[in-house]
Write an enzyme that holds these catalytic residues in place. Sequence first.
Site, PDB file in Angstrom:
ATOM      1  N   HIS A 130       0.831  -1.205   0.000  1.00  0.00           N
ATOM      2  CA  HIS A 130       0.000   0.000   0.000  1.00  0.00           C
ATOM      3  C   HIS A 130       0.864   1.253   0.000  1.00  0.00           C
ATOM      4  O   HIS A 130       2.077   1.191   0.169  1.00  0.00           O
ATOM      5  CB  HIS A 130      -0.972  -0.002   1.191  1.00  0.00           C
ATOM      6  CG  HIS A 130      -0.329   0.063   2.543  1.00  0.00           C
ATOM      7  ND1 HIS A 130       0.024   1.245   3.151  1.00  0.00           N
ATOM      8  CD2 HIS A 130       0.000  -0.916   3.418  1.00  0.00           C
ATOM      9  CE1 HIS A 130       0.536   0.992   4.342  1.00  0.00           C
ATOM     10  NE2 HIS A 130       0.542  -0.321   4.529  1.00  0.00           N
ATOM     11  N   CYS A 149       2.538  -4.866   6.950  1.00  0.00           N
ATOM     12  CA  CYS A 149       2.285  -4.638   5.535  1.00  0.00           C
ATOM     13  C   CYS A 149       3.483  -3.913   4.922  1.00  0.00           C
ATOM     14  O   CYS A 149       4.379  -3.459   5.617  1.00  0.00           O
ATOM     15  CB  CYS A 149       1.006  -3.842   5.335  1.00  0.00           C
ATOM     16  SG  CYS A 149      -0.481  -4.804   5.672  1.00  0.00           S
TER      17      CYS A 149
END
Length: 188
Positions: A130, A149
Amino acid sequence: EMAGMGEETRAITDGQVDIEMRSIVGLPPRQTPLMDEQIEYIVANPNWYVPTSILVRDKLDHIREDTAYLEERGYKVLDRNTGQPLSAETIDWTSDEVAAQVRLVQEPGANNALGELKIMFPNRHAVYLHGTPGETLFERDQRAFSSGCIRLEDPQAMAAWVVEAVSGHDAEALIASAVQSGENQRID
């Protein structure tokens, strides 16, 4: 593909590096796991559903100090069981049970922790690629600031590369348009 302390993410075709960019991976206690998964879709202007572990470790103390923290950062509070919106003022944030009762959702926007895009490869670790609102983190040599992440320096370039690899068509304008719309959109 991650490399060394100055984390990099690369897109590779037939052994040739097509794209290389700085990235931010999980802190040692929240290390990004090794895995081999298939990318399934991209989300432009994503909502961020705050994991319970992050609510407990990173958010509750701020909320307990001042519930205005939620509105300032664009969080909505939902009932974890029904999904119904709740007023932050009606919740007992000091309760040990609060993290099991509520869910925080951060809507798309400048403060959104996921930035403008997320690239999804469903996996048991709930890890994905992301963007980030905190671009200054990319200036540091040691880039391990995430909760597992992988934050990308240029998520639009990576998303376009992924779509082009599948479709064979130039996707830069498609991705840019999806992001600029400000609307939450899924691109399979």
